[in-house]
Design a protein around this motif. Structure first.
Motif, PDB file in Angstrom:
ATOM      1  N   TYR A 186       0.808  -1.212   0.000  1.00 55.67           N
ATOM      2  CA  TYR A 186       0.000   0.000   0.000  1.00 55.67           C
ATOM      3  C   TYR A 186       0.844   1.267   0.000  1.00 55.67           C
ATOM      4  O   TYR A 186       0.319   2.363  -0.199  1.00 55.67           O
ATOM      5  N   MET A 187       2.173   1.138   0.250  1.00 63.13           N
ATOM      6  CA  MET A 187       3.054   2.299   0.165  1.00 63.13           C
ATOM      7  C   MET A 187       3.866   2.298  -1.121  1.00 63.13           C
ATOM      8  O   MET A 187       4.828   3.054  -1.258  1.00 63.13           O
ATOM      9  N   SER A 196       0.328   4.945  -3.770  1.00 61.44           N
ATOM     10  CA  SER A 196       0.136   6.124  -2.915  1.00 61.44           C
ATOM     11  C   SER A 196      -0.144   7.373  -3.737  1.00 61.44           C
ATOM     12  O   SER A 196      -0.933   8.237  -3.330  1.00 61.44           O
ATOM     13  N   LEU A 244       0.537  11.503   3.640  1.00 59.34           N
ATOM     14  CA  LEU A 244       1.218  10.421   2.932  1.00 59.34           C
ATOM     15  C   LEU A 244       2.737  10.562   3.026  1.00 59.34           C
ATOM     16  O   LEU A 244       3.462   9.554   3.029  1.00 59.34           O
ATOM     17  N   GLN A 282       5.343   7.770   4.486  1.00 58.77           N
ATOM     18  CA  GLN A 282       6.499   7.380   3.682  1.00 58.77           C
ATOM     19  C   GLN A 282       7.778   7.469   4.487  1.00 58.77           C
ATOM     20  O   GLN A 282       8.624   6.564   4.447  1.00 58.77           O
ATOM     21  N   THR A 310       1.766  13.242  -5.649  1.00 55.89           N
ATOM     22  CA  THR A 310       0.635  12.825  -4.825  1.00 55.89           C
ATOM     23  C   THR A 310      -0.551  13.764  -4.999  1.00 55.89           C
ATOM     24  O   THR A 310      -1.679  13.331  -5.272  1.00 55.89           O
TER      25      THR A 310
END
Length: 558
Positions: free
Chosen positions: A412-413, A418, A471, A475, A490
């Protein structure tokens, strides 16, 4: 059509004035049917007021305000006389209503409204055709009344003659000349706009809650724990975002390109803020056609100094030395790409012999504005930004010479995951207002509610900043210090959803069948999406830049 019958004088009503009689060829009839299918409209201007068709509420609410449709349709398509076959009927009679406001002290009057009601009627006349002296059975000016037989509409058919007529009525109005645009710009869907604002605010509150939890709880706990580490062994066991303090401000790959994108975004941000401020203050009157676009282009050119300054200062922080090359790319990259697409689209319009094509003189003026004002100002701003103290002096930690390896990240990262997730919420904050903007551009509706637009823009800025910071924190906690480009992408990925929504709008709301019209739509929306990308990406980048400097200046680094 310059005959006396096709003209009218102030406060002199005219009934059933004949303009002309014509018989359509097969090609002309085909063209008219295509125009009716594509919902083409006829636009006129009287005393700088556009021609509008009043549209009453379907609920028969007399207190409901009247909305207006810009321009009158060429005709209508439907069934007639019990036939199941749809036919095309042309509006060959226009009933104009000119509203005027009379001065109390003098007999002078000023026009405050220009409305029309279209009719399709198959005119008949007695005897021979005598131009304007012909007496029509279906439209009798001598009786001082208009007889329009809507049961006999004028069908678009080759070889059949069509008589075009009009009448003009004048009506005194209490509307003053200074307020004559108010009724035109009256929006009957304020509740939907407020729903858009509330929807966007809910997104902002959700993100603000997450950010508050991170900043006030998680970060406070992390900073307290890191500052209480006393032994070397404890310091070596540290994990999380502090562990990458020696790499977090390492210059990214393709740093010059990132600086160009950031500088262009700053230029867009400054342009939008100044233009919206002028619009809210009422300095961009709708009576000045094209005033909004002209103001945006002029402000864009003068904002070149901010673009150059932001790009050069960031580039200096990356320890770069070729600031002139960065300035040149900032001045030419995005404007050059946009101008190239615009020139191709305008060439297509020229090829269709459309009156909407931008003249060559205007194109020349745009080039002069670009190279005469914007480019020099970009270099001026770049010189000022590069000569100021390096941004690295403001970084709270030193950068290690050898970069540390980045551990494997959970699914999911993943950068692509992301980035795509980050663009959903900023787009969700503006998509309702985006619908009205697209409608005003492509469906010829009025849009002058810049107060709502400014609120939505402010919410967009906050949403982009907050989602990028959230986010970015996740990270860094995963010991991934390559946040520069990802913070930009992003928030900027919301432009992808904007373009996809534009495609959805094209196939669901627009009945465009011609290839050239479709190319024009997607070409212009591509330019708009690219501008939205650099704008939102720059907002997310600066939010993360502030966030990382803040958290790393709050811990003790040996």
């Amino acid at each position: 059509m310059k005959s006396p019958a096709s003209q009218f004088e102030m406060r002199e009503p005219r009934l059933c004035q004949i303009v002309c009689k014509t018989a359509l060829t097969h090609q002309e009839a085909k063209d008219f049917r295509e125009k009716i299918d594509d919902e083409y409209r006829i636009n006129m201007i009287l005393d700088n007021l556009p021609l509008v068709v009043p549209i009453r509420s379907l609920l028969d609410d007399h207190d409901a305000p009247t909305s207006y449709q810009l321009g009158v349709h060429v005709g209508i398509k439907g069934q007639y006389a019990g036939s199941n076959e749809e036919k095309h009927f042309i509006y060959n009679h226009l009933s104009f209503l000119v509203k005027y406001h009379k001065d109390e002290n003098t007999d002078l009057a000023r026009i405050v409204g220009f409305e029309v009601k279209p009719f399709s009627t198959k005119h008949e006349y007695d005897g021979e055709w005598k131009e304007n002296e012909t007496r029509l059975k279906t439209c009798d000016p001598h009786s001082r009344r208009l007889v329009v037989d809507s049961d006999s509409p004028q069908e678009v058919e080759a070889g059949k003659e069509i008589i075009f007529t009009y009448d003009v009525n004048f009506e005194e109005s209490d509307i003053k000349w200074a307020s004559r645009w108010d009724s035109y710009l009256l929006m009957t869907d304020d509740q939907i706009h407020w729903f858009s604002i509330v929807n966007s605010l809910m997104i902002v509150l959700f993100l603000s809650g997450m950010l508050a939890m991170i900043m006030l709880r998680t970060l406070y706990r992390d900073i307290s724990k890191y500052n209480q580490l006393e032994t070397q062994e404890e310091a070596q066991e540290e994990t999380g975002w502090k562990l990458v303090h020696g790499d977090v401000f390492r210059p990214p790959a393709r740093a010059g390109t990132l600086c160009v994108f950031v500088g262009t975004g700053v230029q867009f941000l400054g342009m939008l803020l100044v233009t919206l401020l002028f619009a809210i203050l009422g300095l961009l009157s709708p009576s000045n056609r094209g005033g909004l676009m002209t103001a945006m282009l002029l402000v864009w050119a003068f904002m070149g100094v901010l673009a150059g300054y932001a790009a050069a200062r960031l580039y200096r922080g990356f320890r770069g030395s070729e600031w002139k090359a960065v300035a040149m790319r900032t001045a030419l990259a995005f404007p050059g790409a946009a101008f190239a697409v615009f020139f191709v689209l305008n060439a297509l319009i020229w090829g269709e012999r459309s009156s909407g094509a931008v003249p060559f003189t205007t194109m020349t003026a745009l080039v002069l504005l670009w190279f005469g004002i914007s480019v020099p100002l970009v270099f001026v701003g770049s010189y000022l930004g590069f000569k100021r103290p390096a941004a690295t002096e403001d970084y709270p930690v030193r950068t290690n010479k050898i970069p540390r390896p980045i551990p494997e990240q959970p699914w999911y990262m993943n950068p692509a995951m992301s980035v795509l997730i980050g663009g959903i919420l900023p787009f969700g904050a503006v998509f309702i207002e985006l619908f009205f903007i697209l409608t005003s551009i492509w469906l010829h509706q009025f849009y002058y509610i810049f107060g709502f637009l400014f609120l939505v823009f402010a919410i967009l800025v906050v949403t982009c900043a907050e989602i990028a910071v959230v986010l970015c924190y996740f990270q860094l906690c995963g010991e991934d210090y390559e946040w520069w480009w990802r913070s930009y992408l992003t928030a900027g990925s919301s432009a992808l959803y904007l373009f996809l929504y534009a495609a959805f709008y094209f196939f669901t709301k627009l009945d465009i069948t011609k290839v050239v019209s479709g190319v024009l739509y997607f070409g212009y929306m591509l330019i708009a999406s690219a501008a939205f990308f650099v704008l939102t990406g720059t907002i997310g980048f600066y939010a993360c830049f502030w966030f990382t400097r803040l958290i790393y200046s709050s811990v003790k680094i040996d």
